[in-house]
Design a protein around this motif. Structure first.
Motif, PDB file in Angstrom:
ATOM      1  N   LYS A   1      47.161  59.389  67.903  1.00  0.00           N
ATOM      2  CA  LYS A   1      47.793  60.567  68.515  1.00  0.00           C
ATOM      3  C   LYS A   1      47.731  60.483  70.037  1.00  0.00           C
ATOM      4  N   ASN A   2      46.578  60.075  70.559  1.00  0.00           N
ATOM      5  CA  ASN A   2      46.420  59.967  72.009  1.00  0.00           C
ATOM      6  C   ASN A   2      47.328  58.896  72.617  1.00  0.00           C
ATOM      7  N   SER A   3      47.705  57.929  71.797  1.00  0.00           N
ATOM      8  CA  SER A   3      48.565  56.838  72.282  1.00  0.00           C
ATOM      9  C   SER A   3      50.029  57.025  71.869  1.00  0.00           C
ATOM     10  N   ASN A   4      50.340  58.200  71.303  1.00  0.00           N
ATOM     11  CA  ASN A   4      51.703  58.505  70.847  1.00  0.00           C
ATOM     12  C   ASN A   4      52.178  57.493  69.810  1.00  0.00           C
ATOM     13  N   LEU A   5      51.310  57.201  68.845  1.00  0.00           N
ATOM     14  CA  LEU A   5      51.623  56.278  67.762  1.00  0.00           C
ATOM     15  C   LEU A   5      51.553  57.010  66.431  1.00  0.00           C
ATOM     16  N   GLU A   6      52.232  56.465  65.425  1.00  0.00           N
ATOM     17  CA  GLU A   6      52.216  57.059  64.091  1.00  0.00           C
ATOM     18  C   GLU A   6      51.795  56.026  63.056  1.00  0.00           C
ATOM     19  N   PHE A   7      51.117  56.515  62.003  1.00  0.00           N
ATOM     20  CA  PHE A   7      50.663  55.662  60.901  1.00  0.00           C
ATOM     21  C   PHE A   7      51.588  55.867  59.704  1.00  0.00           C
ATOM     22  N   ASN A   8      52.067  54.773  59.132  1.00  0.00           N
ATOM     23  CA  ASN A   8      52.952  54.822  57.967  1.00  0.00           C
ATOM     24  C   ASN A   8      52.295  54.070  56.809  1.00  0.00           C
ATOM     25  N   PRO A   9      51.934  54.760  55.727  1.00  0.00           N
ATOM     26  CA  PRO A   9      51.222  54.113  54.620  1.00  0.00           C
ATOM     27  C   PRO A   9      52.074  53.110  53.859  1.00  0.00           C
ATOM     28  N   LEU A  10      51.423  52.062  53.367  1.00  0.00           N
ATOM     29  CA  LEU A  10      52.075  51.051  52.542  1.00  0.00           C
ATOM     30  C   LEU A  10      51.505  51.023  51.131  1.00  0.00           C
ATOM     31  N   THR A  11      50.173  51.034  51.013  1.00  0.00           N
ATOM     32  CA  THR A  11      49.546  51.011  49.696  1.00  0.00           C
ATOM     33  C   THR A  11      48.074  51.387  49.829  1.00  0.00           C
ATOM     34  N   GLU A  12      47.407  51.609  48.700  1.00  0.00           N
ATOM     35  CA  GLU A  12      45.968  51.846  48.700  1.00  0.00           C
ATOM     36  C   GLU A  12      45.261  50.610  48.160  1.00  0.00           C
ATOM     37  N   CYS A  13      44.047  50.384  48.619  1.00  0.00           N
ATOM     38  CA  CYS A  13      43.288  49.230  48.174  1.00  0.00           C
ATOM     39  C   CYS A  13      41.809  49.576  48.094  1.00  0.00           C
ATOM     40  N   LYS A  14      41.039  48.701  47.468  1.00  0.00           N
ATOM     41  CA  LYS A  14      39.609  48.923  47.244  1.00  0.00           C
ATOM     42  C   LYS A  14      38.767  48.016  48.143  1.00  0.00           C
ATOM     43  N   ALA A  15      37.471  48.285  48.168  1.00  0.00           N
ATOM     44  CA  ALA A  15      36.539  47.473  48.950  1.00  0.00           C
ATOM     45  C   ALA A  15      36.040  46.289  48.114  1.00  0.00           C
ATOM     46  N   PHE A  16      35.952  45.119  48.762  1.00  0.00           N
ATOM     47  CA  PHE A  16      35.506  43.902  48.090  1.00  0.00           C
ATOM     48  C   PHE A  16      34.463  43.171  48.926  1.00  0.00           C
ATOM     49  N   VAL A  17      33.639  42.388  48.236  1.00  0.00           N
ATOM     50  CA  VAL A  17      32.757  41.428  48.885  1.00  0.00           C
ATOM     51  C   VAL A  17      33.466  40.080  48.825  1.00  0.00           C
ATOM     52  N   TYR A  18      33.529  39.398  49.961  1.00  0.00           N
ATOM     53  CA  TYR A  18      34.247  38.129  50.066  1.00  0.00           C
ATOM     54  C   TYR A  18      33.235  37.025  50.311  1.00  0.00           C
ATOM     55  N   MET A  19      33.272  35.968  49.486  1.00  0.00           N
ATOM     56  CA  MET A  19      32.280  34.892  49.582  1.00  0.00           C
ATOM     57  C   MET A  19      32.838  33.593  49.037  1.00  0.00           C
ATOM     58  N   HIS A  20      32.112  32.492  49.308  1.00  0.00           N
ATOM     59  CA  HIS A  20      32.501  31.194  48.775  1.00  0.00           C
ATOM     60  C   HIS A  20      32.191  31.153  47.282  1.00  0.00           C
ATOM     61  N   LYS A  21      32.964  30.392  46.544  1.00  0.00           N
ATOM     62  CA  LYS A  21      32.783  30.334  45.090  1.00  0.00           C
ATOM     63  C   LYS A  21      31.440  29.718  44.684  1.00  0.00           C
ATOM     64  N   SER A  22      30.766  29.019  45.625  1.00  0.00           N
ATOM     65  CA  SER A  22      29.451  28.440  45.326  1.00  0.00           C
ATOM     66  C   SER A  22      28.309  29.417  45.575  1.00  0.00           C
ATOM     67  N   HIS A  23      28.612  30.606  46.074  1.00  0.00           N
ATOM     68  CA  HIS A  23      27.591  31.610  46.358  1.00  0.00           C
ATOM     69  C   HIS A  23      26.854  31.989  45.064  1.00  0.00           C
ATOM     70  N   PRO A  24      25.538  32.194  45.126  1.00  0.00           N
ATOM     71  CA  PRO A  24      24.772  32.550  43.933  1.00  0.00           C
ATOM     72  C   PRO A  24      25.266  33.807  43.207  1.00  0.00           C
ATOM     73  N   LEU A  25      25.960  34.692  43.915  1.00  0.00           N
ATOM     74  CA  LEU A  25      26.446  35.927  43.290  1.00  0.00           C
ATOM     75  C   LEU A  25      27.909  35.835  42.858  1.00  0.00           C
ATOM     76  N   SER A  26      28.492  34.646  42.975  1.00  0.00           N
ATOM     77  CA  SER A  26      29.939  34.525  42.761  1.00  0.00           C
ATOM     78  C   SER A  26      30.374  34.803  41.325  1.00  0.00           C
ATOM     79  N   GLY A  27      29.442  34.739  40.378  1.00  0.00           N
ATOM     80  CA  GLY A  27      29.800  34.960  38.983  1.00  0.00           C
ATOM     81  C   GLY A  27      29.759  36.407  38.544  1.00  0.00           C
ATOM     82  N   LYS A  28      29.353  37.321  39.420  1.00  0.00           N
ATOM     83  CA  LYS A  28      29.201  38.722  39.051  1.00  0.00           C
ATOM     84  C   LYS A  28      30.558  39.435  39.039  1.00  0.00           C
ATOM     85  N   GLU A  29      30.680  40.443  38.164  1.00  0.00           N
ATOM     86  CA  GLU A  29      31.913  41.221  38.077  1.00  0.00           C
ATOM     87  C   GLU A  29      32.013  42.233  39.220  1.00  0.00           C
TER      88      GLU A  29
END
Length: 302
Positions: A157-185
């Protein structure tokens, strides 16, 4: 009708198919169909006849399209005459999203012959806002969370800009496939305690968690990096992890995975609203509109 709608009509006639035309014009097929219907309604007759083999112009449609091509050619000549030796610019500033880069590549391929200078910047949220506010970029790609929504919308608002939504998404943990926790759901924050947190942006941490959770799980003691390649290398070599709010992987390929993050704080939602920002009241040109259409297409595929 608009010049853009005329361009769409010509594109459909040349392609002989709404599907092929939508790919060539970088617009979703439903949006293209709607544009054609709007013009037909305004004219009062059908421009195309549909069949299993595609579309072809009706008799009245062919006459209209012939005149439309002449008009559009005059428009292009007008632009060429008065913008001679002046390149147009299109720039995007975005958070670190693979889909934003993929859509940008499509636009460069489609419009490079039209004498554009292109630029694509990957930055943290505050810099994305600054770039669009200062006209360094026409479009900015970022997200709103329950934690950052108030501050981001205030900054827009202070910069005279507007936000236009595209989609909703969830939070994820991102890691290498060799990580010890990589097999968890799914992963709880406490399960990450033995591993290194790697991030570009301190603001991202505050967008995911409350101050209480940040201190409790030591998310304020991160390894900070300046580029994506360094982050991916540290994630692999140190069994590190980071958090993503997007709907795609961040460009590391098949060696990196996304695992849903379990919410440790019922006071804060881990649903994010992905969208684009632009200057308030400023109409987007064909390149910007095509870029947003390309993003919507990519989001729909995933």
């Amino acid at each position: 009708m608009t010049l853009q709608q005329i361009r769409y009509i010509i594109g459909v006639e040349e392609a002989g198919s709404l599907n092929k035309a939508s790919e060539k014009l970088f617009i979703s097929q439903p949006s293209l169909t709607s544009a054609v219907h709007d013009v037909e309604w305004e004219l009062g007759f059908d421009l195309f006849q549909r069949s299993s083999r595609g579309v072809s112009a009706t008799e009245r449609g062919a006459a209209f399209i012939q005149d439309a091509k002449k008009l559009y050619a005059q428009y292009e000549e007008l632009i060429k005459k008065h913008c001679e030796n002046k390149k147009r610019h299109f720039s995007v500033s975005a958070l670190y999203y693979a889909f934003a880069r993929k859509a940008f590549v499509e636009i460069v391929k489609n419009f490079s012959r039209e004498a554009y200078d292109f630029a694509f910047w990957e930055k943290k949220a505050s810099d994305v806002i600054d770039d669009v506010a200062s006209s360094k970029s026409e479009i900015g790609i970022l997200y709103l969370s329950e934690s950052n929504r108030e501050s981001i919308l205030k900054a827009l608002k202070n910069s005279n800009l507007e936000f236009n939504p595209l989609t909703e998404c969830k939070a994820f943990v991102y890691m290498h496939k060799s990580h010890p926790l990589s097999g968890k759901e799914s992963i709880l924050p406490e399960e990450l305690a033995p591993y290194h947190f790697v991030t570009f942006d301190t603001d991202d941490v505050k967008s995911f968690f409350s101050e209480e959770v940040i201190k409790k799980y030591n998310f304020d003691k991160a390894i900070y990096v300046a580029d994506r390649a360094t982050e991916l290398n540290l994630l692999k070599q140190l069994n590190g992890y980071t958090f993503l709010s997007g709907v795609f992987e961040s460009g590391g390929g098949d060696d990196f995975i996304l695992i849903p993050l379990k919410n440790p704080d019922s006071k804060i939602s881990h649903t994010f609203e992905l969208g684009y920002i632009k200057k308030t009241g400023v109409k987007m040109d064909n390149v910007a509109l095509s870029y947003i259409d390309a993003i919507r297409r990519l989001l729909k595929k995933n």
